[in-house]
Design a protein around this motif. Sequence first.
Motif, PDB file in Angstrom:
ATOM      1  N   ASN A 117       0.815  -1.209   0.000  1.00 32.06           N
ATOM      2  CA  ASN A 117       0.000   0.000   0.000  1.00 32.06           C
ATOM      3  C   ASN A 117       0.852   1.264   0.000  1.00 32.06           C
ATOM      4  O   ASN A 117       0.610   2.192  -0.773  1.00 32.06           O
ATOM      5  CB  ASN A 117      -0.926   0.006   1.222  1.00 32.06           C
ATOM      6  CG  ASN A 117      -2.206  -0.759   0.983  1.00 32.06           C
ATOM      7  OD1 ASN A 117      -2.790  -0.670  -0.086  1.00 32.06           O
ATOM      8  ND2 ASN A 117      -2.633  -1.523   1.963  1.00 32.06           N
ATOM      9  N   LEU A 165      -5.956  -3.136  -0.147  1.00 29.88           N
ATOM     10  CA  LEU A 165      -6.824  -2.726   0.962  1.00 29.88           C
ATOM     11  C   LEU A 165      -7.808  -3.833   1.317  1.00 29.88           C
ATOM     12  O   LEU A 165      -8.015  -4.163   2.496  1.00 29.88           O
ATOM     13  CB  LEU A 165      -7.579  -1.451   0.593  1.00 29.88           C
ATOM     14  CG  LEU A 165      -6.766  -0.155   0.507  1.00 29.88           C
ATOM     15  CD1 LEU A 165      -7.631   0.976  -0.024  1.00 29.88           C
ATOM     16  CD2 LEU A 165      -6.173   0.215   1.858  1.00 29.88           C
ATOM     17  N   LEU A 175      -4.207  -0.465  -5.619  1.00 24.52           N
ATOM     18  CA  LEU A 175      -4.471  -0.003  -4.253  1.00 24.52           C
ATOM     19  C   LEU A 175      -5.705  -0.668  -3.652  1.00 24.52           C
ATOM     20  O   LEU A 175      -5.675  -1.144  -2.512  1.00 24.52           O
ATOM     21  CB  LEU A 175      -4.629   1.513  -4.263  1.00 24.52           C
ATOM     22  CG  LEU A 175      -4.729   2.213  -2.908  1.00 24.52           C
ATOM     23  CD1 LEU A 175      -3.515   1.912  -2.050  1.00 24.52           C
ATOM     24  CD2 LEU A 175      -4.879   3.717  -3.106  1.00 24.52           C
TER      25      LEU A 175
END
Length: 534
Positions: A212, A413, A409
Amino acid sequence: MANLSYPQVMAELLIPEETASDAGVGDNVTYSEPSSFPYNVSDGKPVDFPYHMSYNEPGLSSNETLINVLYGESSHEWKLSTLDIAIVVVYLVFSLGLGLWYGCRRQTGTEEYFLAGRSSSWPLVGLSIFASNISSSTLVGLAGDAYAHGIAVYSYEWMAAVVLVVVAVVLLPGMIKAQVFTIPELLHCMYNPCARYYYSALTLLLNVMAENASTLYAGALLLQILVPGWELWHIMAALAGLAGLYTVTGGLGAVMVTDAIQAVLLLGGSIIITVAAVNRAGGWHVMMAAQPQGSMSIVRPLSDHIMPWPGLLGVFILGLFFFATNQFMAQRMLSAGSVREGQWGALFAGALKLPVLFVMVVPGLAARLLYPDLAHPDLVYPTLMFDLLPPGLLGLVLAGFLAALMSALDSTLNAAATLVTMDWVRRMRPNLSSAQLKLVGQGVTVVTMVLAVAWAPQIQRFPSLFQYFQKVFSYTVPPVLACYITGFLWPGAKPHAALLGLLLGTLTGAALFLRLFVSITHSLADDVNQHSRN
């Protein structure tokens, strides 16, 4: 590897000799052994190109200095027309709306939220794997490395196709039949709960510190070209918020649906760049005839300093970790509706990796003829975008660039939320309902965003994004991959032996990484002190 992902390791943010001298910098420039830039259009001869080099101006990180020197001194204007901005805004609104709509239209339970109901079709699995694997740094790094060293960088892509075939045929049937939510859960089946908790905690740490944070940092560095007045952390927070909003709402299903759209968009943008670059360079035959001998070789001799042939084994091992044991990548295959759907999805993703040579590597070859004197290889992709594309097409390609960033991304997550919820919370609180576990996953997604944005600036302590990402994974991945493959292929593997190997391997890696971190910090402090005395 995102996520920075798999081939993101090619995105080196470093400064060449010509830039340092032109910018008037001197004692603060440090060199390693020069590599060879294979071609110069002006005289057709090989020239030395000290690619592996870093510059630290006291008070600035090396990567901040890169932006200041490269883009500040560039003759190209990094500006968008109103039409381009409108296209980018429409893309962002559409992606966000699609993810939110998918999440709100369904009453999602645990399986639906974390594994898309285990009902994903093979095209969706394949497109999502591909989109999650191609990040913004991949687009920049592949073209830049081809510009500097030829097509050897393509080894990361064709080897990924080989790895995905191995995963689909050998490993995936057992993974799907086990009906697990996470890869650490598989280690539990192979060994014991300790191995599961250990690998889950390690994966979460890598998720925040490497995947991340690196994705946010790389994307923010590149987007700062367009919004130079913004601080890096402002851009990182905006990116995390956009990707996190539909990830929190819709879970893996929303992520995979948006990934499919983003995969098409980034492929389309890459094709536009390739066609424009090759045509401007004089056509395919002219471009190929200008390439020096050796730069078009994928399998290089042992003496090659970029990709010697024994290094292909390392690329295979790296790919096996990335596609078989990395949670955010394996999660897509675990969401398949059946073993056959998962296998076809993995094979489809592998097939999508093969054209990368033509749509993401070739632009770097064309740029050798168009821009033989670029200050830095990583300028290839943005220079091609802003120099060759008219308004409208530039917006589409930039939207593809953002799509690559967002898909990397949102994947990490969602993977972090799955790990915490299913490996930790569900084990400690088995009486929680599916709705409560979903709320936990949503909360974890938000916390992961905040932690990644907070940690990402620490990457500035390293000479380059490439070195940071490589060091983190080099010191942590080998013992995990060894235990995973051993347990999968040898039922007689002992739990205590596996746990001991994990602990010793990771402690050794952590000690080496801490030593490196302290060394770099002291080096930066010494540079600042020396500059102050002078």
